[in-house]
Motif scaffolding. Structure first.
Motif, PDB file in Angstrom:
ATOM      1  N   ARG A  10       7.719  33.602 -39.230  1.00  0.00           N
ATOM      2  CA  ARG A  10       8.060  32.454 -40.056  1.00  0.00           C
ATOM      3  C   ARG A  10       8.491  31.270 -39.193  1.00  0.00           C
ATOM      4  O   ARG A  10       9.132  31.447 -38.150  1.00  0.00           O
ATOM      5  N   PRO A  11       8.169  30.037 -39.619  1.00  0.00           N
ATOM      6  CA  PRO A  11       8.615  28.867 -38.871  1.00  0.00           C
ATOM      7  C   PRO A  11      10.138  28.806 -38.805  1.00  0.00           C
ATOM      8  O   PRO A  11      10.840  29.265 -39.709  1.00  0.00           O
ATOM      9  N   ALA A  12      10.652  28.226 -37.729  1.00  0.00           N
ATOM     10  CA  ALA A  12      12.088  28.081 -37.557  1.00  0.00           C
ATOM     11  C   ALA A  12      12.384  26.737 -36.907  1.00  0.00           C
ATOM     12  O   ALA A  12      11.584  26.220 -36.122  1.00  0.00           O
ATOM     13  N   ALA A  13      13.526  26.170 -37.257  1.00  0.00           N
ATOM     14  CA  ALA A  13      13.950  24.890 -36.712  1.00  0.00           C
ATOM     15  C   ALA A  13      15.024  25.108 -35.655  1.00  0.00           C
ATOM     16  O   ALA A  13      15.806  26.062 -35.724  1.00  0.00           O
ATOM     17  N   ALA A  14      15.070  24.214 -34.681  1.00  0.00           N
ATOM     18  CA  ALA A  14      16.095  24.274 -33.640  1.00  0.00           C
ATOM     19  C   ALA A  14      17.453  23.885 -34.221  1.00  0.00           C
ATOM     20  O   ALA A  14      17.547  23.122 -35.186  1.00  0.00           O
ATOM     21  N   ILE A  15      18.504  24.416 -33.614  1.00  0.00           N
ATOM     22  CA  ILE A  15      19.881  24.065 -33.960  1.00  0.00           C
ATOM     23  C   ILE A  15      20.512  23.429 -32.735  1.00  0.00           C
ATOM     24  O   ILE A  15      20.483  24.009 -31.644  1.00  0.00           O
ATOM     25  N   ALA A  16      21.052  22.234 -32.897  1.00  0.00           N
ATOM     26  CA  ALA A  16      21.627  21.504 -31.770  1.00  0.00           C
ATOM     27  C   ALA A  16      22.753  22.309 -31.126  1.00  0.00           C
ATOM     28  O   ALA A  16      23.627  22.843 -31.811  1.00  0.00           O
ATOM     29  N   GLY A  17      22.710  22.434 -29.794  1.00  0.00           N
ATOM     30  CA  GLY A  17      23.761  23.099 -29.059  1.00  0.00           C
ATOM     31  C   GLY A  17      23.756  24.608 -29.162  1.00  0.00           C
ATOM     32  O   GLY A  17      24.754  25.248 -28.823  1.00  0.00           O
ATOM     33  N   ILE A 142      18.782  20.702 -35.981  1.00  0.00           N
ATOM     34  CA  ILE A 142      19.797  20.598 -37.033  1.00  0.00           C
ATOM     35  C   ILE A 142      21.186  20.508 -36.407  1.00  0.00           C
ATOM     36  O   ILE A 142      21.527  21.308 -35.533  1.00  0.00           O
ATOM     37  N   ARG A 143      21.976  19.551 -36.848  1.00  0.00           N
ATOM     38  CA  ARG A 143      23.370  19.485 -36.433  1.00  0.00           C
ATOM     39  C   ARG A 143      24.222  20.215 -37.455  1.00  0.00           C
ATOM     40  O   ARG A 143      24.238  19.836 -38.629  1.00  0.00           O
ATOM     41  N   PRO A 144      24.932  21.289 -37.065  1.00  0.00           N
ATOM     42  CA  PRO A 144      25.725  22.045 -38.041  1.00  0.00           C
ATOM     43  C   PRO A 144      26.768  21.200 -38.747  1.00  0.00           C
ATOM     44  O   PRO A 144      27.322  20.247 -38.187  1.00  0.00           O
ATOM     45  N   VAL A 145      27.041  21.550 -40.005  1.00  0.00           N
ATOM     46  CA  VAL A 145      27.940  20.775 -40.847  1.00  0.00           C
ATOM     47  C   VAL A 145      29.384  20.830 -40.358  1.00  0.00           C
ATOM     48  O   VAL A 145      30.213  20.012 -40.775  1.00  0.00           O
ATOM     49  N   ALA A 146      29.688  21.753 -39.452  1.00  0.00           N
ATOM     50  CA  ALA A 146      31.039  21.801 -38.887  1.00  0.00           C
ATOM     51  C   ALA A 146      31.421  20.483 -38.231  1.00  0.00           C
ATOM     52  O   ALA A 146      32.610  20.154 -38.098  1.00  0.00           O
ATOM     53  N   GLU A 147      30.440  19.700 -37.835  1.00  0.00           N
ATOM     54  CA  GLU A 147      30.685  18.392 -37.228  1.00  0.00           C
ATOM     55  C   GLU A 147      30.804  17.287 -38.265  1.00  0.00           C
ATOM     56  O   GLU A 147      30.926  16.107 -37.913  1.00  0.00           O
ATOM     57  N   GLY A 148      30.744  17.632 -39.555  1.00  0.00           N
ATOM     58  CA  GLY A 148      30.935  16.645 -40.614  1.00  0.00           C
ATOM     59  C   GLY A 148      29.683  16.398 -41.433  1.00  0.00           C
ATOM     60  O   GLY A 148      28.556  16.600 -40.959  1.00  0.00           O
ATOM     61  N   HIS A 149      29.897  15.981 -42.682  1.00  0.00           N
ATOM     62  CA  HIS A 149      28.776  15.646 -43.558  1.00  0.00           C
ATOM     63  C   HIS A 149      28.275  14.232 -43.262  1.00  0.00           C
ATOM     64  O   HIS A 149      28.990  13.411 -42.685  1.00  0.00           O
ATOM     65  N   ILE A 150      27.047  13.964 -43.671  1.00  0.00           N
ATOM     66  CA  ILE A 150      26.418  12.651 -43.480  1.00  0.00           C
ATOM     67  C   ILE A 150      26.408  11.921 -44.810  1.00  0.00           C
ATOM     68  O   ILE A 150      25.742  12.359 -45.755  1.00  0.00           O
ATOM     69  N   ALA A 151      27.152  10.846 -44.901  1.00  0.00           N
ATOM     70  CA  ALA A 151      27.205  10.061 -46.135  1.00  0.00           C
ATOM     71  C   ALA A 151      26.768   8.620 -45.921  1.00  0.00           C
ATOM     72  O   ALA A 151      26.469   7.913 -46.889  1.00  0.00           O
ATOM     73  N   SER A 152      26.752   8.173 -44.679  1.00  0.00           N
ATOM     74  CA  SER A 152      26.370   6.792 -44.379  1.00  0.00           C
ATOM     75  C   SER A 152      25.932   6.729 -42.922  1.00  0.00           C
ATOM     76  O   SER A 152      26.079   7.699 -42.170  1.00  0.00           O
ATOM     77  N   GLY A 153      25.405   5.584 -42.540  1.00  0.00           N
ATOM     78  CA  GLY A 153      24.958   5.375 -41.171  1.00  0.00           C
ATOM     79  C   GLY A 153      23.510   4.930 -41.123  1.00  0.00           C
ATOM     80  O   GLY A 153      22.723   5.234 -42.025  1.00  0.00           O
ATOM     81  N   PRO A 154      23.138   4.205 -40.081  1.00  0.00           N
ATOM     82  CA  PRO A 154      21.777   3.682 -39.966  1.00  0.00           C
ATOM     83  C   PRO A 154      20.724   4.780 -39.883  1.00  0.00           C
ATOM     84  O   PRO A 154      20.930   5.804 -39.236  1.00  0.00           O
ATOM     85  N   ILE A 155      19.603   4.546 -40.551  1.00  0.00           N
ATOM     86  CA  ILE A 155      18.406   5.360 -40.404  1.00  0.00           C
ATOM     87  C   ILE A 155      17.292   4.390 -40.016  1.00  0.00           C
ATOM     88  O   ILE A 155      16.989   3.445 -40.761  1.00  0.00           O
TER      89      ILE A 155
END
Length: 234
Positions: A10-17, A142-155
């Motif tokens: 199955r396909p898998a995505a990388a996890i940062a760190g 993927i950046r794990p959610v332990a580092e915080g949720h994403i609610a704003s910021g430039p895309i």
């Protein structure tokens, strides 16, 4: 019991760190989730509830990949997106609990055969051939959610260094919690699901040789190169 053949892994995505990976089950894509993009696509976002379409997990492409220009299109478009990686099971969750299902966030691209999609839309047909095909879902780690949720910021998205899309996550019509809660009304979310949350205005076409770079504040950037065109059937 034996099988007549063995399915590919199955396909898998990388996890940062991390040396571990995130096995991908389903890819769920939210349509027209930024007002300006909805209007550039000829619709009024104030008149519709959220809606979503799907891609196969096999559509995933890794960061740094060269992805082929797909067959059967002359108008191949980029769409920069924030991706939610689901880490816990949930059905009919409320908005207050929705973010509890999140494993992490990533930068993604919803690559689109735009001419094929629009033809299908005009005929009232599904979008599958315009949206769901090999290499159409590139994604960074993927950046794990332990580092915080994403609610704003430039895309932002650049093609060959030129800025094409410039939005902010805070401008999502349906934010991450609302999106998770809505999708979970129709489909039980499972660990391994990815939700592509929609794209800001500025989508456009690319050609072989173009380099696409996508950034979202706080996440690993995504870069892909458009390869040679796949042959069409005669």
């Amino acid at each position: 019991m034996s099988h007549v053949f063995t399915l590919p892994e199955r396909p898998a995505a990388a996890i940062a760190g991390s040396a571990e990976t995130f096995p991908v089950g389903r890819i769920i894509c939210i349509g027209r989730n930024y007002e300006a993009h909805a209007r550039e696509m000829g619709t009024d976002p104030a008149r519709e509830a959220p809606f979503f379409f799907t891609k196969w997990a096999d559509a995933l492409a890794p960061n740094g990949a060269t992805i082929p220009y797909p067959s059967e299109t002359a108008n191949y478009h980029f769409e920069a997106e924030l991706v939610i990686a689901i880490g816990k099971e949930g059905a009919k969750v409320n908005e207050a609990d929705a973010l509890g299902l999140v494993f992490g966030y990533a930068v993604g691209l919803d690559m689109t055969r735009r001419d094929v999609q629009l033809e299908a839309r005009e005929k009232g047909r599904p979008w599958d051939t315009g949206k769901n095909f090999a290499f159409s879902a590139p994604m960074a780690a993927i950046r794990p959610v332990a580092e915080g949720h994403i609610a704003s910021g430039p895309i932002q998205l650049r093609v060959n260094g030129d800025l094409k899309q410039d939005g902010d996550i805070r401008d999502l019509i349906w934010d991450c919690a609302e999106t998770i809660a809505y999708v979970s009304r129709f489909e039980r979310l499972l660990p391994g699901d990815l939700i592509f949350t929609g794209t800001p205005a500025g989508v456009g076409a690319v050609v072989p040789g173009d380099v696409i770079e996508v950034t979202i504040a706080g996440l690993e950037p995504l870069t892909v190169t458009i390869g040679e065109r796949e042959a069409d059937f005669a």
